[in-house]
Design a protein around this motif. Structure first.
Motif, PDB file in Angstrom:
ATOM      1  N   VAL A 125       0.881  -1.174   0.000  1.00 40.68           N
ATOM      2  CA  VAL A 125       0.000   0.000   0.000  1.00 40.68           C
ATOM      3  C   VAL A 125       0.914   1.218   0.000  1.00 40.68           C
ATOM      4  O   VAL A 125       1.672   1.436   0.952  1.00 40.68           O
ATOM      5  CB  VAL A 125      -0.908   0.020   1.250  1.00 40.68           C
ATOM      6  N   ALA A 126       0.868   1.980  -1.099  1.00 43.27           N
ATOM      7  CA  ALA A 126       1.830   3.076  -1.255  1.00 43.27           C
ATOM      8  C   ALA A 126       1.213   4.416  -0.896  1.00 43.27           C
ATOM      9  O   ALA A 126       0.035   4.669  -1.149  1.00 43.27           O
ATOM     10  CB  ALA A 126       2.340   3.111  -2.689  1.00 43.27           C
ATOM     11  N   PHE A 127       2.029   5.272  -0.298  1.00 38.91           N
ATOM     12  CA  PHE A 127       1.630   6.639   0.033  1.00 38.91           C
ATOM     13  C   PHE A 127       2.395   7.577  -0.885  1.00 38.91           C
ATOM     14  O   PHE A 127       3.615   7.634  -0.851  1.00 38.91           O
ATOM     15  CB  PHE A 127       1.944   6.943   1.499  1.00 38.91           C
ATOM     16  N   ILE A 128       1.642   8.268  -1.721  1.00 41.20           N
ATOM     17  CA  ILE A 128       2.292   9.174  -2.674  1.00 41.20           C
ATOM     18  C   ILE A 128       1.737  10.575  -2.519  1.00 41.20           C
ATOM     19  O   ILE A 128       0.557  10.758  -2.200  1.00 41.20           O
ATOM     20  CB  ILE A 128       2.128   8.674  -4.132  1.00 41.20           C
ATOM     21  N   GLY A 129       2.574  11.553  -2.745  1.00 41.17           N
ATOM     22  CA  GLY A 129       2.121  12.933  -2.689  1.00 41.17           C
ATOM     23  C   GLY A 129       3.306  13.856  -2.769  1.00 41.17           C
ATOM     24  O   GLY A 129       4.454  13.418  -2.728  1.00 41.17           O
ATOM     25  N   ARG A 130       3.022  15.133  -2.880  1.00 40.47           N
ATOM     26  CA  ARG A 130       4.088  16.128  -2.943  1.00 40.47           C
ATOM     27  C   ARG A 130       4.945  16.075  -1.683  1.00 40.47           C
ATOM     28  O   ARG A 130       4.495  15.618  -0.638  1.00 40.47           O
ATOM     29  CB  ARG A 130       3.471  17.515  -3.096  1.00 40.47           C
ATOM     30  N   SER A 131       6.157  16.590  -1.813  1.00 42.72           N
ATOM     31  CA  SER A 131       7.052  16.688  -0.669  1.00 42.72           C
ATOM     32  C   SER A 131       6.368  17.463   0.439  1.00 42.72           C
ATOM     33  O   SER A 131       5.698  18.467   0.187  1.00 42.72           O
ATOM     34  CB  SER A 131       8.322  17.436  -1.053  1.00 42.72           C
ATOM     35  N   ASN A 132       6.543  16.980   1.668  1.00 41.99           N
ATOM     36  CA  ASN A 132       6.150  17.755   2.846  1.00 41.99           C
ATOM     37  C   ASN A 132       4.651  17.845   3.092  1.00 41.99           C
ATOM     38  O   ASN A 132       4.222  18.695   3.865  1.00 41.99           O
ATOM     39  CB  ASN A 132       6.722  19.188   2.735  1.00 41.99           C
ATOM     40  N   VAL A 133       3.849  17.000   2.435  1.00 48.67           N
ATOM     41  CA  VAL A 133       2.409  17.086   2.683  1.00 48.67           C
ATOM     42  C   VAL A 133       1.986  16.250   3.893  1.00 48.67           C
ATOM     43  O   VAL A 133       0.851  16.375   4.347  1.00 48.67           O
ATOM     44  CB  VAL A 133       1.566  16.655   1.461  1.00 48.67           C
ATOM     45  N   GLY A 134       2.884  15.390   4.375  1.00 51.98           N
ATOM     46  CA  GLY A 134       2.559  14.618   5.575  1.00 51.98           C
ATOM     47  C   GLY A 134       2.413  13.122   5.338  1.00 51.98           C
ATOM     48  O   GLY A 134       1.782  12.430   6.138  1.00 51.98           O
ATOM     49  N   LYS A 135       3.027  12.599   4.282  1.00 54.64           N
ATOM     50  CA  LYS A 135       2.930  11.161   3.991  1.00 54.64           C
ATOM     51  C   LYS A 135       3.491  10.327   5.150  1.00 54.64           C
ATOM     52  O   LYS A 135       2.848   9.394   5.625  1.00 54.64           O
ATOM     53  CB  LYS A 135       3.700  10.799   2.706  1.00 54.64           C
ATOM     54  N   SER A 136       4.699  10.684   5.588  1.00 58.36           N
ATOM     55  CA  SER A 136       5.329   9.906   6.654  1.00 58.36           C
ATOM     56  C   SER A 136       4.552  10.071   7.962  1.00 58.36           C
ATOM     57  O   SER A 136       4.402   9.111   8.723  1.00 58.36           O
ATOM     58  CB  SER A 136       6.787  10.342   6.826  1.00 58.36           C
ATOM     59  N   SER A 137       4.038  11.258   8.198  1.00 58.78           N
ATOM     60  CA  SER A 137       3.245  11.501   9.417  1.00 58.78           C
ATOM     61  C   SER A 137       1.978  10.658   9.428  1.00 58.78           C
ATOM     62  O   SER A 137       1.567  10.150  10.478  1.00 58.78           O
ATOM     63  CB  SER A 137       2.871  12.986   9.515  1.00 58.78           C
ATOM     64  N   VAL A 138       1.346  10.487   8.276  1.00 58.92           N
ATOM     65  CA  VAL A 138       0.129   9.669   8.196  1.00 58.92           C
ATOM     66  C   VAL A 138       0.462   8.213   8.537  1.00 58.92           C
ATOM     67  O   VAL A 138      -0.275   7.553   9.289  1.00 58.92           O
ATOM     68  CB  VAL A 138      -0.510   9.766   6.787  1.00 58.92           C
ATOM     69  N   ILE A 139       1.582   7.735   8.008  1.00 60.10           N
ATOM     70  CA  ILE A 139       1.981   6.353   8.318  1.00 60.10           C
ATOM     71  C   ILE A 139       2.182   6.201   9.825  1.00 60.10           C
ATOM     72  O   ILE A 139       1.670   5.263  10.443  1.00 60.10           O
ATOM     73  CB  ILE A 139       3.259   5.966   7.531  1.00 60.10           C
ATOM     74  N   ASN A 140       2.886   7.157  10.436  1.00 57.23           N
ATOM     75  CA  ASN A 140       3.119   7.073  11.888  1.00 57.23           C
ATOM     76  C   ASN A 140       1.808   7.090  12.659  1.00 57.23           C
ATOM     77  O   ASN A 140       1.639   6.357  13.631  1.00 57.23           O
ATOM     78  CB  ASN A 140       4.020   8.231  12.335  1.00 57.23           C
ATOM     79  N   PHE A 141       0.873   7.918  12.216  1.00 60.40           N
ATOM     80  CA  PHE A 141      -0.428   7.978  12.883  1.00 60.40           C
ATOM     81  C   PHE A 141      -1.137   6.623  12.773  1.00 60.40           C
ATOM     82  O   PHE A 141      -1.660   6.096  13.758  1.00 60.40           O
ATOM     83  CB  PHE A 141      -1.292   9.086  12.255  1.00 60.40           C
ATOM     84  N   LEU A 142      -1.121   6.055  11.573  1.00 53.82           N
ATOM     85  CA  LEU A 142      -1.839   4.794  11.362  1.00 53.82           C
ATOM     86  C   LEU A 142      -1.250   3.654  12.199  1.00 53.82           C
ATOM     87  O   LEU A 142      -1.982   2.809  12.701  1.00 53.82           O
ATOM     88  CB  LEU A 142      -1.822   4.412   9.873  1.00 53.82           C
ATOM     89  N   VAL A 143       0.076   3.640  12.348  1.00 52.63           N
ATOM     90  CA  VAL A 143       0.696   2.541  13.102  1.00 52.63           C
ATOM     91  C   VAL A 143       0.802   2.861  14.600  1.00 52.63           C
ATOM     92  O   VAL A 143       1.185   1.999  15.385  1.00 52.63           O
ATOM     93  CB  VAL A 143       2.103   2.165  12.547  1.00 52.63           C
ATOM     94  N   GLY A 144       0.487   4.105  14.978  1.00 43.56           N
ATOM     95  CA  GLY A 144       0.532   4.462  16.393  1.00 43.56           C
ATOM     96  C   GLY A 144       1.946   4.590  16.942  1.00 43.56           C
ATOM     97  O   GLY A 144       2.188   4.335  18.113  1.00 43.56           O
ATOM     98  N   GLN A 145       2.899   4.930  16.062  1.00 38.51           N
ATOM     99  CA  GLN A 145       4.282   5.166  16.524  1.00 38.51           C
ATOM    100  C   GLN A 145       4.712   6.542  16.035  1.00 38.51           C
ATOM    101  O   GLN A 145       4.395   6.931  14.913  1.00 38.51           O
ATOM    102  CB  GLN A 145       5.234   4.115  15.942  1.00 38.51           C
TER     103      GLN A 145
END
Ligand SMILES: Nc1nc2c(ncn2[C@@H]2O[C@H](COP(=O)(O)OP(=O)(O)O)[C@@H](O)[C@H]2O)c(=O)[nH]1
Ligand SMILES: [Mg+2]
Length: 111
Positions: free
Chosen positions: A26-46
């Motif tokens: 499941v890939a997360f794509i988007g412009r730089s700095n929109v919060g892709k990595s932050s969304v992953i952290n939120f989803l996994v609770g870390q």
């Protein structure tokens, strides 16, 4: 789906056997700095599984995180606003294009 486990699996720069191991991605794509990595952290609770940064263009690899030992979250480098030299920007764009248009074709051929 409840996420019960999440681990960093690999940071790939391109062609890599991990893309052919048959585990769904499941890939997360988007412009730089929109919060892709932050969304992953939120989803996994870390807080810091996926590295976040206020500096656009910090993610320079295709990072895969194994979720519930069943699928990968794929954190792609951003495109567009990366505050990095043009040459690096080109290589990030090439990496994302490769992921979408080449690696998945290879998977289809294998199955
Ligand atoms: N204000 C605000 N900032 C956020 C939010 N999500 C992420 N950020 C910040 O935006 C910046 C980029 O986030 P990051 O997840 O690294 O983006 P990525 O480049 O798309 O992976 C970081 O400084 C984050 O702390 C949000 O919901 N609100
Ligand atoms: Mg990121």
């Amino acid at each position: 789906m409840k996420i019960t486990s999440a681990q960093f699996a690999k940071g790939a720069r391109g062609s890599d056997s991990i893309f052919e191991d048959g585990i769904p991605q499941v890939a997360f794509i988007g412009r730089s700095n929109v919060g892709k990595s932050s969304v992953i952290n939120f989803l996994v609770g870390q807080n810091d599984l996926a590295k976040t940064s206020s500096f656009p263009g910090r993610t320079q690899k295709i990072n895969l995180f194994l979720i519930n030992k069943a699928l990968y979250f794929v954190d792609l480098p951003g495109y567009g606003y990366a505050k990095v030299p043009n040459k690096l920007k080109d290589s990030l764009r090439a990496m994302v294009n490769w992921y979408f248009f080449v690696s998945n074709c290879q998977q289809k051929k294998l199955s």
